[in-house]
Write a protein that holds these residues in place. Structure first.
Motif, mmCIF file in Angstrom:
data_model
loop_
_atom_site.group_PDB
_atom_site.id
_atom_site.type_symbol
_atom_site.label_atom_id
_atom_site.label_comp_id
_atom_site.label_asym_id
_atom_site.label_seq_id
_atom_site.Cartn_x
_atom_site.Cartn_y
_atom_site.Cartn_z
ATOM 1 N N PHE A 1 59.969 69.064 -4.245
ATOM 2 C CA PHE A 1 59.354 67.748 -4.100
ATOM 3 C C PHE A 1 59.422 67.277 -2.660
ATOM 4 C CE2 PHE A 1 63.755 67.162 -5.308
ATOM 5 C CZ PHE A 1 64.209 66.220 -4.405
ATOM 6 N N ILE A 2 58.598 66.244 -2.405
ATOM 7 C CA ILE A 2 58.594 65.566 -1.112
ATOM 8 C C ILE A 2 58.883 64.095 -1.386
ATOM 9 C CG2 ILE A 2 57.134 64.765 0.779
ATOM 10 C CD1 ILE A 2 55.723 67.372 0.794
ATOM 11 N N ILE A 3 59.778 63.523 -0.601
ATOM 12 C CA ILE A 3 60.049 62.091 -0.653
ATOM 13 C C ILE A 3 59.571 61.513 0.672
ATOM 14 C CG2 ILE A 3 61.806 60.297 -0.734
ATOM 15 C CD1 ILE A 3 63.493 62.170 -2.438
ATOM 16 N N ASN A 4 58.740 60.489 0.558
ATOM 17 C CA ASN A 4 58.204 59.834 1.745
ATOM 18 C C ASN A 4 58.620 58.374 1.688
ATOM 19 O OD1 ASN A 4 56.824 59.137 4.015
ATOM 20 N ND2 ASN A 4 54.778 59.529 3.192
ATOM 21 N N SER A 5 59.309 57.908 2.703
ATOM 22 C CA SER A 5 59.734 56.512 2.780
ATOM 23 C C SER A 5 59.002 55.861 3.949
ATOM 24 C CB SER A 5 61.246 56.444 2.981
ATOM 25 O OG SER A 5 61.665 55.104 3.075
ATOM 26 N N VAL A 6 58.165 54.889 3.601
ATOM 27 C CA VAL A 6 57.355 54.200 4.615
ATOM 28 C C VAL A 6 57.970 52.825 4.855
ATOM 29 C CG1 VAL A 6 55.056 53.348 5.180
ATOM 30 C CG2 VAL A 6 55.315 55.428 3.819
ATOM 31 N N HIS A 7 58.295 52.570 6.112
ATOM 32 C CA HIS A 7 58.926 51.301 6.488
ATOM 33 C C HIS A 7 57.915 50.467 7.263
ATOM 34 C CE1 HIS A 7 62.404 48.778 7.339
ATOM 35 N NE2 HIS A 7 61.924 48.642 8.567
ATOM 36 N N CYS B 1 60.316 48.388 2.609
ATOM 37 C CA CYS B 1 60.347 49.846 2.639
ATOM 38 C C CYS B 1 59.861 50.350 1.286
ATOM 39 C CB CYS B 1 61.779 50.310 2.900
ATOM 40 S SG CYS B 1 61.931 52.088 3.023
ATOM 41 N N TYR B 2 58.921 51.293 1.317
ATOM 42 C CA TYR B 2 58.341 51.842 0.096
ATOM 43 C C TYR B 2 58.572 53.351 0.079
ATOM 44 C CZ TYR B 2 56.041 47.333 0.209
ATOM 45 O OH TYR B 2 55.785 45.988 0.266
ATOM 46 N N SER B 3 59.030 53.824 -1.065
ATOM 47 C CA SER B 3 59.303 55.261 -1.184
ATOM 48 C C SER B 3 58.360 55.889 -2.204
ATOM 49 C CB SER B 3 60.744 55.496 -1.647
ATOM 50 O OG SER B 3 61.642 55.043 -0.668
ATOM 51 N N TYR B 4 57.914 57.113 -1.888
ATOM 52 C CA TYR B 4 57.004 57.859 -2.764
ATOM 53 C C TYR B 4 57.547 59.280 -2.914
ATOM 54 C CZ TYR B 4 53.972 54.082 -1.165
ATOM 55 O OH TYR B 4 53.458 52.853 -0.870
ATOM 56 N N SER B 5 57.388 59.820 -4.105
ATOM 57 C CA SER B 5 57.771 61.217 -4.299
ATOM 58 C C SER B 5 56.582 61.967 -4.871
ATOM 59 C CB SER B 5 58.980 61.326 -5.233
ATOM 60 O OG SER B 5 58.646 60.869 -6.517
ATOM 61 N N LYS B 6 56.449 63.200 -4.443
ATOM 62 C CA LYS B 6 55.343 64.047 -4.902
ATOM 63 C C LYS B 6 55.897 65.421 -5.246
ATOM 64 C CE LYS B 6 52.050 61.514 -2.116
ATOM 65 N NZ LYS B 6 51.137 61.534 -1.002
ATOM 66 N N ARG B 7 55.492 65.921 -6.398
ATOM 67 C CA ARG B 7 55.949 67.234 -6.859
ATOM 68 C C ARG B 7 55.161 68.328 -6.130
ATOM 69 N NH1 ARG B 7 56.552 68.157 -13.070
ATOM 70 N NH2 ARG B 7 58.244 66.766 -12.565
ATOM 71 N N ILE B 8 55.880 69.375 -5.750
ATOM 72 C CA ILE B 8 55.281 70.534 -5.082
ATOM 73 C C ILE B 8 55.512 71.740 -5.977
ATOM 74 C CG2 ILE B 8 55.271 71.990 -3.017
ATOM 75 C CD1 ILE B 8 54.462 69.087 -2.478
ATOM 76 N N LYS B 9 54.462 72.489 -6.258
ATOM 77 C CA LYS B 9 54.589 73.712 -7.055
ATOM 78 C C LYS B 9 53.898 74.837 -6.306
ATOM 79 C CE LYS B 9 54.196 75.514 -11.672
ATOM 80 N NZ LYS B 9 53.841 75.267 -13.057
ATOM 81 N N ASN B 10 54.671 75.886 -5.978
ATOM 82 C CA ASN B 10 54.174 77.047 -5.224
ATOM 83 C C ASN B 10 53.509 76.632 -3.912
ATOM 84 O OD1 ASN B 10 55.048 78.875 -7.204
ATOM 85 N ND2 ASN B 10 53.189 78.540 -8.382
ATOM 86 N N GLY B 11 54.070 75.628 -3.269
ATOM 87 C CA GLY B 11 53.587 75.204 -1.958
ATOM 88 C C GLY B 11 52.393 74.274 -1.999
ATOM 89 N N VAL B 12 51.997 73.811 -3.187
ATOM 90 C CA VAL B 12 50.815 72.957 -3.320
ATOM 91 C C VAL B 12 51.196 71.703 -4.104
ATOM 92 C CG1 VAL B 12 48.466 72.833 -4.237
ATOM 93 C CG2 VAL B 12 49.319 74.985 -3.309
ATOM 94 N N SER B 13 50.678 70.554 -3.657
ATOM 95 C CA SER B 13 50.923 69.293 -4.348
ATOM 96 C C SER B 13 49.719 68.947 -5.222
ATOM 97 C CB SER B 13 51.154 68.175 -3.331
ATOM 98 O OG SER B 13 51.214 66.928 -3.976
ATOM 99 N N GLU B 14 49.993 68.332 -6.388
ATOM 100 C CA GLU B 14 48.902 67.882 -7.262
ATOM 101 C C GLU B 14 48.255 66.627 -6.706
ATOM 102 O OE1 GLU B 14 50.958 67.314 -10.936
ATOM 103 O OE2 GLU B 14 51.222 69.460 -11.277
ATOM 104 N N ILE B 15 49.011 65.880 -5.915
ATOM 105 C CA ILE B 15 48.530 64.642 -5.299
ATOM 106 C C ILE B 15 48.298 64.920 -3.818
ATOM 107 C CG2 ILE B 15 49.107 62.234 -4.828
ATOM 108 C CD1 ILE B 15 51.038 62.396 -7.224
ATOM 109 N N ALA B 16 47.268 64.299 -3.273
ATOM 110 C CA ALA B 16 46.944 64.513 -1.856
ATOM 111 C C ALA B 16 48.127 64.098 -0.985
ATOM 112 C CB ALA B 16 45.707 63.713 -1.480
#
Length: 170
Positions: A127-133, A138-153
């Protein structure tokens, strides 16, 4: 010149040829005996070196001890092999590749307070966690990564962090 003895048994051989044949046979036999003596001496030296300072009973005991130790070592090696395979299987699912990128999400903000973290396993799944300040919070977002590709842009920062984790995260 024939021999009366040879002629009486039906062999018409000259005695000189017979003596020469016996002489050649004697030389061959003497050569073979010398070779066997040399080989026997070498074998005796090896045996003496092997048995140096030992009795047959203690030698047998040592051989039995070595056999028992061999069995113990073989069991330990098998056990270690299984443990290594189990550890490798477990390790494949753990996070092995990581990357962190700090950045300025908005131009009016300074100090690179926003960040993006990528955590991936051996197959580039995680996964990737992105925290935008920003000024509002502060807003945090997480995106699942499978085999190097994310389902969300992914954002530009997230994509760079993901690539950095996949390439340099080992």
């Amino acid at each position: 010149m024939g021999s009366p003895l040879f002629e009486s048994i039906g062999l018409g051989i000259d005695i000189a040829y017979f003596i020469i044949g016996l002489f050649v046979c004697n030389i061959i036999l003497i050569t073979l005996v010398i070779i066997l003596i040399v080989q026997n001496r070498k074998l005796q030296q090896k045996y003496d070196k092997f048995m140096q300072g030992k009795k047959a009973a203690s030698l047998e005991e040592q051989i039995m001890t070595l056999c028992a130790e061999h069995d113990v070592f073989k069991e330990q090696a098998d056990s270690n092999s299984k443990a290594i395979k189990d550890l490798y299987r477990r390790q494949k699912g753990s996070f092995q590749k990581m990357a962190l990128a700090k950045y300025d999400a908005f131009k009016e903000m300074g100090g690179k307070l926003s960040y993006c973290v990528a955590l991936l396993d051996e197959t580039n799944t995680g996964f990737i966690i992105n925290s935008v300040h920003n000024t509002d919070g502060c807003y945090s977002y997480s995106k699942r990564i499978k085999n190097g590709v994310s389902e969300i842009a992914l954002s530009t920062e997230e994509q760079k962090t993901l690539e950095h984790a996949m390439v340099n995260g080992r």
